[in-house]
Write a protein that holds these residues in place. Sequence first.
Motif, mmCIF file in Angstrom:
data_model
loop_
_atom_site.group_PDB
_atom_site.id
_atom_site.type_symbol
_atom_site.label_atom_id
_atom_site.label_comp_id
_atom_site.label_asym_id
_atom_site.label_seq_id
_atom_site.Cartn_x
_atom_site.Cartn_y
_atom_site.Cartn_z
ATOM 1 N N LEU A 347 0.833 -1.190 0.000
ATOM 2 C CA LEU A 347 0.000 0.000 0.000
ATOM 3 C C LEU A 347 0.876 1.251 0.000
ATOM 4 N N PRO A 348 0.371 2.358 -0.560
ATOM 5 C CA PRO A 348 1.180 3.578 -0.595
ATOM 6 C C PRO A 348 1.395 4.156 0.804
ATOM 7 N N ASP A 349 2.507 4.876 0.958
ATOM 8 C CA ASP A 349 2.739 5.584 2.210
ATOM 9 C C ASP A 349 1.652 6.639 2.405
ATOM 10 N N GLU A 350 1.292 6.891 3.664
ATOM 11 C CA GLU A 350 0.244 7.855 3.980
ATOM 12 C C GLU A 350 0.804 8.955 4.873
ATOM 13 N N ARG A 351 0.527 10.182 4.497
ATOM 14 C CA ARG A 351 0.931 11.309 5.329
ATOM 15 C C ARG A 351 0.055 11.359 6.576
ATOM 16 N N HIS A 352 0.679 11.493 7.751
ATOM 17 C CA HIS A 352 -0.134 11.445 8.960
ATOM 18 C C HIS A 352 0.310 12.418 10.048
ATOM 19 N N GLY A 353 1.159 13.395 9.719
ATOM 20 C CA GLY A 353 1.544 14.349 10.743
ATOM 21 C C GLY A 353 2.486 15.407 10.218
ATOM 22 N N MET A 354 2.918 16.302 11.127
ATOM 23 C CA MET A 354 3.816 17.381 10.751
ATOM 24 C C MET A 354 4.872 17.601 11.817
ATOM 25 N N LEU A 355 6.063 18.026 11.369
ATOM 26 C CA LEU A 355 7.181 18.326 12.248
ATOM 27 C C LEU A 355 7.567 19.793 12.108
ATOM 28 N N PHE A 356 8.143 20.343 13.182
ATOM 29 C CA PHE A 356 8.695 21.702 13.135
ATOM 30 C C PHE A 356 10.136 21.644 13.616
ATOM 31 N N VAL A 357 11.092 21.966 12.738
ATOM 32 C CA VAL A 357 12.512 21.909 13.069
ATOM 33 C C VAL A 357 12.889 23.153 13.871
ATOM 34 N N PHE A 358 13.494 22.948 15.058
ATOM 35 C CA PHE A 358 13.838 24.097 15.894
ATOM 36 C C PHE A 358 15.316 24.156 16.261
ATOM 37 N N ARG A 359 16.064 23.091 16.024
ATOM 38 C CA ARG A 359 17.505 23.146 16.293
ATOM 39 C C ARG A 359 18.233 22.329 15.241
ATOM 40 N N VAL A 360 19.303 22.916 14.677
ATOM 41 C CA VAL A 360 19.992 22.302 13.552
ATOM 42 C C VAL A 360 21.486 22.190 13.848
ATOM 43 N N PHE A 361 22.021 20.989 13.673
ATOM 44 C CA PHE A 361 23.453 20.740 13.734
ATOM 45 C C PHE A 361 23.920 20.356 12.325
ATOM 46 N N GLU A 362 25.191 20.070 12.168
ATOM 47 C CA GLU A 362 25.728 19.829 10.837
ATOM 48 C C GLU A 362 25.073 18.624 10.154
ATOM 49 N N LYS A 363 24.906 17.520 10.902
ATOM 50 C CA LYS A 363 24.378 16.296 10.288
ATOM 51 C C LYS A 363 23.048 15.852 10.883
ATOM 52 N N VAL A 364 22.613 16.512 11.931
ATOM 53 C CA VAL A 364 21.428 16.103 12.690
ATOM 54 C C VAL A 364 20.603 17.339 13.015
ATOM 55 N N SER A 365 19.298 17.167 13.160
ATOM 56 C CA SER A 365 18.450 18.259 13.632
ATOM 57 C C SER A 365 17.385 17.696 14.568
ATOM 58 N N TYR A 366 16.790 18.600 15.352
ATOM 59 C CA TYR A 366 15.715 18.239 16.268
ATOM 60 C C TYR A 366 14.421 18.900 15.825
ATOM 61 N N ALA A 367 13.318 18.176 15.988
ATOM 62 C CA ALA A 367 12.023 18.694 15.549
ATOM 63 C C ALA A 367 10.947 18.370 16.570
#
Length: 385
Positions: A347-367
């Motif tokens: 079955l196709p992937d289903e969109r089910h939510g949203m993220l907000f990015v608030f902290r960004v590092f070089e290779k990783v971020s937090y949301a």
Amino acid sequence: MSRFARLPLVPTSTWFVAVSLGLGAAASAWATNYPITPGQRSTAQQVAQNGVPLSELSPNAPDSYTVKRGDTLWDISKLFLKSPWRWPELWGMNMEDIRNPHLIYPGQILYLDKSGDRARLRTAKPIGDDKLSPRVRAEPLPDDAIASVPMHLIGPFLNDAVVLDSNTLATAPRVVATQEGRVIVSKGENAYVRGDLSAARNWQLFREPKPLVDPTSGEVLGFEARFVGAAEFTRAGETRTLPDGTNEIVPSTITITSLREEAAVGDRLSPTPARDVEAFAPHAPGAAMSGRIIAVYGDGLNAGQNQIVSLNKGARDGIERGHVLALWRAGTSRVDNTEGKREVIRLPDERHGMLFVFRVFEKVSYALILNVKDPVGAGDLFTQP
């Protein structure tokens, strides 16, 4: 080191919209003195001319709304727009009255101005509308500004969520003993530390860092230092020479000032950084983007609304502070036997939510998970909205 992008904030009509980080007078002073860059002014002029298509308005968008204490720009935008992160396109503005482009206040009345096939949100009454009576505050209170997103949820993580390029905390000052030999230390109690504490008076305590592994490539993207609490340096240690010529080590003393969880022997110390007040606002990425969730922040295996997750994309991948991202639920495998034969389908992937990015590092971020239908876990997919 983290890397943040300063994002353009788009004004409203008489007063203007952006971010106050809920830090009281200090935040207000920051907003008051924050400069208008040429890029911000150019964006504002484009918004003033364009507005947002009527097709992007929420079906139940009100004609006016009075800003309330506790509102966020995100909350207000959800009232008017199908896609709240597009709020900068909605705000009208008056280039002749730019005094502070970063604040909007409780008590202001916002009016939805529809002209042709476009709409703008203003703090002034639409021309020719005699039914509306504006009550815009002439002298807003200095600490009244509302935030763009729920800062009470992400505020504690703006400095506390730390990703290191390598396990540098391995050589940082460490707690070696507790008051009266206790296993754990509570707020207000002392703990004893070995290592150089001359660099600062205020310190953060972290638990042993854990590697953040990309669920797709297996690459170690960094080391997440789990925040324990904060402490104040109160007494320096020393090395004493005893009469018999041997040395006696006396550790330094710290006093625990705040805790997210109980401190213990082995916790590492890092100087408390300056408070993060960098401006940001919700917006969609400018290009296609996709990635995976690395982990839920803390001990949980799954996360829901208002919880924090780490992402396997960072500044090197084009992630910016303020990005809004879509969460997807992977499609499951099923058996199709409708034509007398058994075929496995996905079955196709289903969109089910949203993220907000608030902290960004070089290779990783937090949301922050803004909303979600099903539990979120490591390996789940995110894309541009």
